[in-house]
Motif scaffolding. Structure first.
Motif, PDB file in Angstrom:
ATOM      1  N   ALA A  82      -7.010  19.320 -15.573  1.00  0.00           N
ATOM      2  CA  ALA A  82      -8.162  20.118 -15.132  1.00  0.00           C
ATOM      3  C   ALA A  82      -9.360  19.238 -14.801  1.00  0.00           C
ATOM      4  CB  ALA A  82      -8.531  21.129 -16.217  1.00  0.00           C
ATOM      5  N   GLU A  83      -9.570  18.192 -15.584  1.00  0.00           N
ATOM      6  CA  GLU A  83     -10.722  17.317 -15.317  1.00  0.00           C
ATOM      7  C   GLU A  83     -10.536  16.570 -13.992  1.00  0.00           C
ATOM      8  OE1 GLU A  83     -12.920  13.575 -17.473  1.00  0.00           O
ATOM      9  OE2 GLU A  83     -12.308  15.286 -18.729  1.00  0.00           O
ATOM     10  N   GLN A  84      -9.336  16.098 -13.744  1.00  0.00           N
ATOM     11  CA  GLN A  84      -9.069  15.411 -12.474  1.00  0.00           C
ATOM     12  C   GLN A  84      -9.276  16.351 -11.295  1.00  0.00           C
ATOM     13  OE1 GLN A  84      -8.021  12.437 -11.250  1.00  0.00           O
ATOM     14  NE2 GLN A  84      -7.085  11.259 -12.896  1.00  0.00           N
ATOM     15  N   LEU A  85      -8.797  17.584 -11.412  1.00  0.00           N
ATOM     16  CA  LEU A  85      -8.928  18.537 -10.314  1.00  0.00           C
ATOM     17  C   LEU A  85     -10.379  18.971 -10.134  1.00  0.00           C
ATOM     18  CD1 LEU A  85      -5.767  20.758 -10.906  1.00  0.00           C
ATOM     19  CD2 LEU A  85      -6.063  18.918  -9.248  1.00  0.00           C
ATOM     20  N   GLY A  86     -11.116  19.094 -11.219  1.00  0.00           N
ATOM     21  CA  GLY A  86     -12.530  19.445 -11.101  1.00  0.00           C
ATOM     22  C   GLY A  86     -13.317  18.392 -10.358  1.00  0.00           C
ATOM     23  N   ALA A  87     -12.973  17.125 -10.539  1.00  0.00           N
ATOM     24  CA  ALA A  87     -13.706  16.043  -9.893  1.00  0.00           C
ATOM     25  C   ALA A  87     -13.565  16.066  -8.381  1.00  0.00           C
ATOM     26  CB  ALA A  87     -13.232  14.699 -10.444  1.00  0.00           C
ATOM     27  N   VAL A  88     -12.477  16.682  -7.874  1.00  0.00           N
ATOM     28  CA  VAL A  88     -12.296  16.775  -6.416  1.00  0.00           C
ATOM     29  C   VAL A  88     -12.564  18.195  -5.922  1.00  0.00           C
ATOM     30  CG1 VAL A  88     -10.681  14.854  -6.296  1.00  0.00           C
ATOM     31  CG2 VAL A  88      -9.791  17.162  -6.645  1.00  0.00           C
ATOM     32  N   LEU A  89     -13.170  19.032  -6.783  1.00  0.00           N
ATOM     33  CA  LEU A  89     -13.536  20.411  -6.432  1.00  0.00           C
ATOM     34  C   LEU A  89     -12.322  21.243  -6.033  1.00  0.00           C
ATOM     35  CD1 LEU A  89     -16.869  19.950  -4.428  1.00  0.00           C
ATOM     36  CD2 LEU A  89     -16.555  20.452  -6.853  1.00  0.00           C
ATOM     37  N   TYR A  90     -11.252  21.106  -6.803  1.00  0.00           N
ATOM     38  CA  TYR A  90     -10.033  21.869  -6.533  1.00  0.00           C
ATOM     39  C   TYR A  90     -10.316  23.366  -6.569  1.00  0.00           C
ATOM     40  CZ  TYR A  90      -5.633  24.239  -7.651  1.00  0.00           C
ATOM     41  OH  TYR A  90      -4.572  25.105  -7.669  1.00  0.00           O
ATOM     42  N   GLN A  91      -9.773  24.056  -5.579  1.00  0.00           N
ATOM     43  CA  GLN A  91      -9.734  25.519  -5.590  1.00  0.00           C
ATOM     44  C   GLN A  91      -8.303  25.947  -5.323  1.00  0.00           C
ATOM     45  OE1 GLN A  91     -13.097  26.419  -2.713  1.00  0.00           O
ATOM     46  NE2 GLN A  91     -13.301  28.089  -4.158  1.00  0.00           N
ATOM     47  N   GLY A  92      -7.783  26.797  -6.166  1.00  0.00           N
ATOM     48  CA  GLY A  92      -6.410  27.246  -5.985  1.00  0.00           C
ATOM     49  C   GLY A  92      -6.011  28.167  -7.121  1.00  0.00           C
ATOM     50  N   LEU A  93      -4.730  28.464  -7.189  1.00  0.00           N
ATOM     51  CA  LEU A  93      -4.222  29.453  -8.135  1.00  0.00           C
ATOM     52  C   LEU A  93      -3.722  28.847  -9.444  1.00  0.00           C
ATOM     53  CD1 LEU A  93      -2.461  31.741  -5.544  1.00  0.00           C
ATOM     54  CD2 LEU A  93      -4.131  32.529  -7.225  1.00  0.00           C
ATOM     55  N   LEU A  94      -3.812  27.532  -9.603  1.00  0.00           N
ATOM     56  CA  LEU A  94      -3.311  26.932 -10.839  1.00  0.00           C
ATOM     57  C   LEU A  94      -4.001  27.471 -12.093  1.00  0.00           C
ATOM     58  CD1 LEU A  94      -1.428  24.864 -12.196  1.00  0.00           C
ATOM     59  CD2 LEU A  94      -3.289  23.211 -11.989  1.00  0.00           C
ATOM     60  N   PRO A  95      -5.342  27.562 -12.154  1.00  0.00           N
ATOM     61  CA  PRO A  95      -5.962  28.062 -13.393  1.00  0.00           C
ATOM     62  C   PRO A  95      -5.490  29.470 -13.768  1.00  0.00           C
ATOM     63  CG  PRO A  95      -7.606  26.990 -12.019  1.00  0.00           C
ATOM     64  CD  PRO A  95      -6.372  27.114 -11.184  1.00  0.00           C
ATOM     65  N   ASP A  96      -5.465  30.384 -12.797  1.00  0.00           N
ATOM     66  CA  ASP A  96      -5.009  31.745 -13.083  1.00  0.00           C
ATOM     67  C   ASP A  96      -3.533  31.763 -13.459  1.00  0.00           C
ATOM     68  OD1 ASP A  96      -7.502  32.683 -12.527  1.00  0.00           O
ATOM     69  OD2 ASP A  96      -6.871  34.162 -11.043  1.00  0.00           O
ATOM     70  N   THR A  97      -2.744  30.943 -12.793  1.00  0.00           N
ATOM     71  CA  THR A  97      -1.307  30.902 -13.083  1.00  0.00           C
ATOM     72  C   THR A  97      -1.047  30.430 -14.503  1.00  0.00           C
ATOM     73  OG1 THR A  97      -0.786  30.506 -10.745  1.00  0.00           O
ATOM     74  CG2 THR A  97       0.903  29.938 -12.346  1.00  0.00           C
ATOM     75  N   LEU A  98      -1.779  29.410 -14.955  1.00  0.00           N
ATOM     76  CA  LEU A  98      -1.618  28.918 -16.324  1.00  0.00           C
ATOM     77  C   LEU A  98      -2.040  29.975 -17.347  1.00  0.00           C
ATOM     78  CD1 LEU A  98      -2.914  25.249 -15.958  1.00  0.00           C
ATOM     79  CD2 LEU A  98      -0.553  25.996 -16.253  1.00  0.00           C
ATOM     80  N   THR A  99      -3.141  30.680 -17.077  1.00  0.00           N
ATOM     81  CA  THR A  99      -3.591  31.729 -17.991  1.00  0.00           C
ATOM     82  C   THR A  99      -2.572  32.864 -18.046  1.00  0.00           C
ATOM     83  OG1 THR A  99      -5.895  31.193 -17.498  1.00  0.00           O
ATOM     84  CG2 THR A  99      -5.469  33.328 -18.515  1.00  0.00           C
ATOM     85  N   ALA A 100      -2.038  33.236 -16.879  1.00  0.00           N
ATOM     86  CA  ALA A 100      -1.007  34.280 -16.852  1.00  0.00           C
ATOM     87  C   ALA A 100       0.234  33.839 -17.617  1.00  0.00           C
ATOM     88  CB  ALA A 100      -0.649  34.607 -15.400  1.00  0.00           C
ATOM     89  N   ALA A 101       0.629  32.577 -17.458  1.00  0.00           N
ATOM     90  CA  ALA A 101       1.803  32.072 -18.165  1.00  0.00           C
ATOM     91  C   ALA A 101       1.603  32.115 -19.673  1.00  0.00           C
ATOM     92  CB  ALA A 101       2.103  30.647 -17.715  1.00  0.00           C
TER      93      ALA A 101
END
Length: 389
Positions: A82-101
């Motif tokens: 998450a920290e690596q993706l935040g540094a490049v301003l990632y936008q996508g479905l990974l956060p929601d997918t992990l929470t759903a999982a």
């Protein structure tokens, strides 16, 4: 408590760094700015490429130690991602997918097939909030009209990310009796309409209207459904705090580069002591927040040892600190860039926009501090009183 990364986590961090090299990082950052005057097809291709790379690295595997096959990643691993993706301003479905999982895993073995498919690349978008007053909170999902007998639901949801691209929608809401329900819905089901929000971050958030929309599957949340959702939300908050820490690191890096390049009175502005001290103070603050987030992740992986209330307290504290730091660091980046930072050619405005939106995503800093105060009061009240002789 361990806050230093393990050998495996360092290897994962290195693999992500190699993937997110400058050319890819630039594409991902620009994906965070959806111009109202251009299409988004290219962004979808970039998001699909990034998600597939994360799947190949094994990231979307179950974020719980008790994964069905014993191979799930814990929160300590996921905060690295998450920290690596935040540094490049990632936008996508990974956060929601992990929470759903995580929520699916807590519901027992009924959804193991979907969990396996999530590990192979299936995506899920969460539909939790509404646009009614007070409906933006995630701690208590907004009301829904559910009809389990007919297998349908009716209601509205707001701020659902990438609803057009998700393979499934996970809709949560309370009925008239206050009971929490969770349902999987096909994004292309009948009775479902959507429209794109126009918001400060210029991401892709949708408003959804459900009208007797058929449900693919109901989730069994057990007797204490609210506690189950809160435990899942705690994990999401820890990961989001890590993502905001990454936003802070990215904005700080951008500020340092600009301070080296921008010149006044014949020398770089970074040579000015006042600015150098401001950047040094921000760097120390970002590092401190990173340690707090790692400590919260360590506790989130051990709820049976430290207790659910401790996990909730640490998650709220970490997110409040990370959100406040991200906004401050992004503001500093805008000031260092000057007027140029407000133009579309500058990445400074991207960090500022995303920090403004993401810092409120799972609770504003003020709301989080209120939760922290309540939890601390309860902890103090539960302490045994000293006996006065």
């Amino acid at each position: 408590m361990k806050i230093a990364p393990s050998t495996e986590q360092l290897a994962l961090d290195q693999a992500l760094s190699e993937f997110l090299e400058e050319e890819v990082a630039s594409l991902v950052r620009r994906m965070a700015y959806r111009s109202p005057y251009s299409g988004t097809e290219d962004n979808r291709e970039v998001r699909a490429m990034v998600h597939q790379a994360l799947v190949d690295l094994g990231v979307p595997r179950l974020p719980l130690p008790a994964a069905a096959d014993g191979t799930g990643r814990g929160q300590e691993d996921l905060v690295v991602v998450a920290e690596q993706l935040g540094a490049v301003l990632y936008q996508g479905l990974l956060p929601d997918t992990l929470t759903a999982a995580e929520l699916l895993a807590r519901c027992g073995e009924a959804h193991l097939d979907l969990l396996r498919r999530i590990g192979e690349g299936t995506t899920v978008a969460l539909a939790v909030r509404s646009d009614a007053p007070g409906g933006t909170t995630t701690a208590v999902p907004a009301p829904l009209t559910v009809d389990p007998a007919r297998g349908t639901l009716t209601g509205t949801r707001a701020f659902v990310p990438f609803a057009e691209e998700a393979d499934h929608l996970l809709v949560l809401g309370t009925d008239t009796d206050g009971k929490l329900h969770a349902a999987l819905v096909d994004p292309r089901a009948r009775g479902l309409s959507r429209r794109l929000h126009e918001e400060l971050g210029r991401g892709e958030l949708y408003a959804l209207d459900f009208t007797d929309t058929p449900v693919t599957a109901w989730l069994d949340l057990g007797e204490d459904s609210a506690a189950l959702w809160r435990a899942t939300l705690d994990g999401a908050r820890v990961r989001h705090a890590a993502q905001l820490t990454g936003v802070s690191r990215g904005a700080l890096r951008l500020s340092v580069e600009r301070a080296r390049e921008r010149r006044q009175f014949g020398r770089p502005i970074g040579h000015q002591q006042a600015l150098a001290l401001r950047l040094a103070e921000l760097a120390a603050r970002v590092d401190a927040v990173g340690l707090v987030v790692r400590a919260a992740a360590w506790e989130a992986d051990r709820p049976d040892t430290v207790g659910a209330e401790t996990v909730r307290l640490s998650a709220a504290q970490a997110l409040a600190m990370a959100a406040q730091t991200a906004r401050r660091t992004a503001t500093e980046a805008m000031q260092i860039h000057g007027a140029y930072g407000m133009t579309e050619n500058s990445d400074a405005q991207l960090f500022y926009r995303r920090a403004a939106v993401e810092s409120l995503w799972l609770g504003s800093p003020a709301e989080l501090r209120g939760e922290v105060a309540s939890l601390l009061r309860a902890r103090i009240a539960a302490r045994p009183r000293p006996v006065v002789l």
